[in-house]
Enzyme design. Sequence first.
Site, mmCIF file in Angstrom:
data_model
loop_
_atom_site.group_PDB
_atom_site.id
_atom_site.type_symbol
_atom_site.label_atom_id
_atom_site.label_comp_id
_atom_site.label_asym_id
_atom_site.label_seq_id
_atom_site.Cartn_x
_atom_site.Cartn_y
_atom_site.Cartn_z
ATOM 1 N N ASP A 3 -17.332 4.626 13.303
ATOM 2 C CA ASP A 3 -16.261 4.766 12.264
ATOM 3 C C ASP A 3 -15.498 3.320 12.395
ATOM 4 O O ASP A 3 -14.924 2.920 13.153
ATOM 5 C CB ASP A 3 -15.400 5.692 12.984
ATOM 6 C CG ASP A 3 -14.072 5.804 12.095
ATOM 7 O OD1 ASP A 3 -13.985 5.329 11.209
ATOM 8 O OD2 ASP A 3 -13.269 6.850 12.558
ATOM 9 N N GLU A 40 0.596 -1.316 0.064
ATOM 10 C CA GLU A 40 -0.207 0.108 0.070
ATOM 11 C C GLU A 40 0.873 1.281 0.034
ATOM 12 O O GLU A 40 2.075 1.307 0.289
ATOM 13 C CB GLU A 40 -1.030 0.079 1.308
ATOM 14 C CG GLU A 40 -0.279 -0.026 2.547
ATOM 15 C CD GLU A 40 -0.972 0.275 3.766
ATOM 16 O OE1 GLU A 40 -1.291 1.946 3.551
ATOM 17 O OE2 GLU A 40 -1.121 -0.003 4.891
ATOM 18 N N ASP A 97 -11.444 -1.025 5.428
ATOM 19 C CA ASP A 97 -10.573 -2.371 5.380
ATOM 20 C C ASP A 97 -11.165 -3.504 5.496
ATOM 21 O O ASP A 97 -10.931 -4.526 4.852
ATOM 22 C CB ASP A 97 -9.249 -2.304 6.126
ATOM 23 C CG ASP A 97 -8.393 -1.089 5.832
ATOM 24 O OD1 ASP A 97 -8.541 -0.343 4.914
ATOM 25 O OD2 ASP A 97 -7.155 -1.123 6.732
ATOM 26 N N SER A 129 -13.398 0.936 9.468
ATOM 27 C CA SER A 129 -12.351 0.992 8.488
ATOM 28 C C SER A 129 -13.059 0.152 7.277
ATOM 29 O O SER A 129 -13.451 -0.893 7.449
ATOM 30 C CB SER A 129 -11.289 0.451 8.712
ATOM 31 O OG SER A 129 -10.320 0.536 7.518
ATOM 32 N N LYS A 170 -4.439 -1.706 13.729
ATOM 33 C CA LYS A 170 -3.802 -0.247 14.066
ATOM 34 C C LYS A 170 -4.088 -0.093 15.590
ATOM 35 O O LYS A 170 -5.056 -0.551 16.092
ATOM 36 C CB LYS A 170 -4.574 0.775 13.438
ATOM 37 C CG LYS A 170 -4.341 0.899 11.894
ATOM 38 C CD LYS A 170 -4.612 2.355 11.557
ATOM 39 C CE LYS A 170 -6.248 2.662 11.539
ATOM 40 N NZ LYS A 170 -6.675 3.621 10.687
ATOM 41 N N VAL A 181 -5.174 0.012 3.212
ATOM 42 C CA VAL A 181 -5.280 -1.594 2.729
ATOM 43 C C VAL A 181 -6.479 -1.745 2.087
ATOM 44 O O VAL A 181 -6.245 -2.558 0.985
ATOM 45 C CB VAL A 181 -5.138 -2.368 4.156
ATOM 46 C CG1 VAL A 181 -5.588 -3.744 3.948
ATOM 47 C CG2 VAL A 181 -3.977 -2.130 4.898
ATOM 48 N N LYS A 186 -5.650 10.292 0.944
ATOM 49 C CA LYS A 186 -5.696 8.970 1.604
ATOM 50 C C LYS A 186 -6.705 8.086 0.649
ATOM 51 O O LYS A 186 -7.986 8.754 0.736
ATOM 52 C CB LYS A 186 -6.073 8.976 3.152
ATOM 53 C CG LYS A 186 -5.996 7.638 3.686
ATOM 54 C CD LYS A 186 -6.556 7.826 5.070
ATOM 55 C CE LYS A 186 -6.721 6.660 5.802
ATOM 56 N NZ LYS A 186 -6.649 6.798 7.209
HETATM 57 N N1 PSU Z 1 -1.885 1.099 10.354
HETATM 58 C C1 PSU Z 1 -0.723 2.008 10.554
HETATM 59 N N2 PSU Z 1 -0.481 3.155 9.968
HETATM 60 C C2 PSU Z 1 -1.513 3.222 8.923
HETATM 61 C C3 PSU Z 1 -2.220 2.595 8.705
HETATM 62 C C4 PSU Z 1 -2.577 1.532 9.271
HETATM 63 O O1 PSU Z 1 -0.066 1.864 11.631
HETATM 64 O O2 PSU Z 1 -1.155 4.500 8.249
HETATM 65 C C5 PSU Z 1 -3.263 2.822 7.465
HETATM 66 C C6 PSU Z 1 -3.232 1.860 6.337
HETATM 67 O O3 PSU Z 1 -3.445 2.352 5.140
HETATM 68 C C7 PSU Z 1 -4.822 1.117 6.753
HETATM 69 C C8 PSU Z 1 -5.548 2.791 7.121
HETATM 70 O O4 PSU Z 1 -5.352 0.521 5.617
HETATM 71 O O5 PSU Z 1 -4.565 3.248 7.896
HETATM 72 C C9 PSU Z 1 -6.781 2.561 7.660
HETATM 73 O O6 PSU Z 1 -7.399 3.698 7.599
HETATM 74 P P1 PSU Z 1 -9.124 4.068 8.183
HETATM 75 O O7 PSU Z 1 -9.099 3.684 9.449
HETATM 76 O O8 PSU Z 1 -9.171 5.558 7.888
HETATM 77 O O9 PSU Z 1 -9.777 3.103 7.076
HETATM 78 MN MN MN Z 2 -12.398 5.617 9.560
#
Ligand code: PSU
Ligand code: MN
Length: 313
Positions: A154, A43, A158, A156, A175, A122, A102
Amino acid sequence: MRPAGRRDAGTLGLAVTDLASLVRISEEVRDALEREVAVVALETTLIAHGFPAPDGVEVGLEAEAAVRAAGAVPATVGVLDGHVRLGLGADELARFGVDARKAGPRDLAACAVQGAVGATTVGGTLSVAGLVGIHFLGTGGIGGVHRGYAARPDVSPDLPALARTPILVAASGAKSLLDIQATVELLETLGIPVLGYRTDTLPRFYSAEGGPELAHRVESAAEAARIAAAHWRLCGAGLVLANPPPESLDVADLIEEGLAEADARGVSGQAVTPFVLAFLHERSAGRTLEVNRKLVLANARLAAEVAVAFAAL
Ligand code: PSU
Ligand code: MN
């Protein structure tokens, strides 16, 4: 060419959404896919937003090197110059700086049509890699269910991307700032197996210990590859291969502080992760950064080992 999305009676916009003009695959990746050798998707969000510049680009290049060292071909994914791209050169990787958008699954089309630099998460990377039949991805941690989800849901993208895409993701759990227990529950709901790689519990990103129990444990990349193959044969989609970080760091208190700080400053949505990561990096005097870098590389290598084992099945 007409602006994408505009349709007239005959074409319904099909001409402007022609896949080959929208998705660009590097020669190396195309060749690997044709020869059915191991390919690992990487990614670009972690390059642009997971590390302070210029570390992100270095980590991206090192992750590619780790994939190659294990005998696979890296396919770094991102949106550039109007195209969804698989396989980026060093100069192209360098364009994924802090100004990159993003790009989750919902953002790919807008980034491409508007010519924005889209750093794929991801979820975004899974969407793109799934299009061309890549089955493996290495990252730091997946997204999941955020704390306080009862007040604001919220979650993800993913997770739904994993639920629909037949790709194994090697990650050190989710995360660090998420509600890990809720994330594990939702992974089960969505039918996404989580395989502990030589561990019985889900790694908590920076720390190897203390996470929730996992239903499945594997001892080798080959065993993970066989389970993934069987899962896909049974019409399953994504899997997570949970790899404990090579070096463990307990930063639970700092994470609480970072989240409170984000809240106090009104940081929300997609901006929360980059904010808290920067906070952690700063307050741990760079130690989270070091662990983060090491685990990203370890996961890239593990994804490649599983991809190689899968290609040999
Ligand atoms: N975990 C980390 N650093 C990151 C991410 C995850 O330690 O930068 C990123 C990855 O790209 C993951 C994204 O897919 O954060 C998920 O963000 P969100 O919760 O906004 O979907
Ligand atoms: Mn989110």
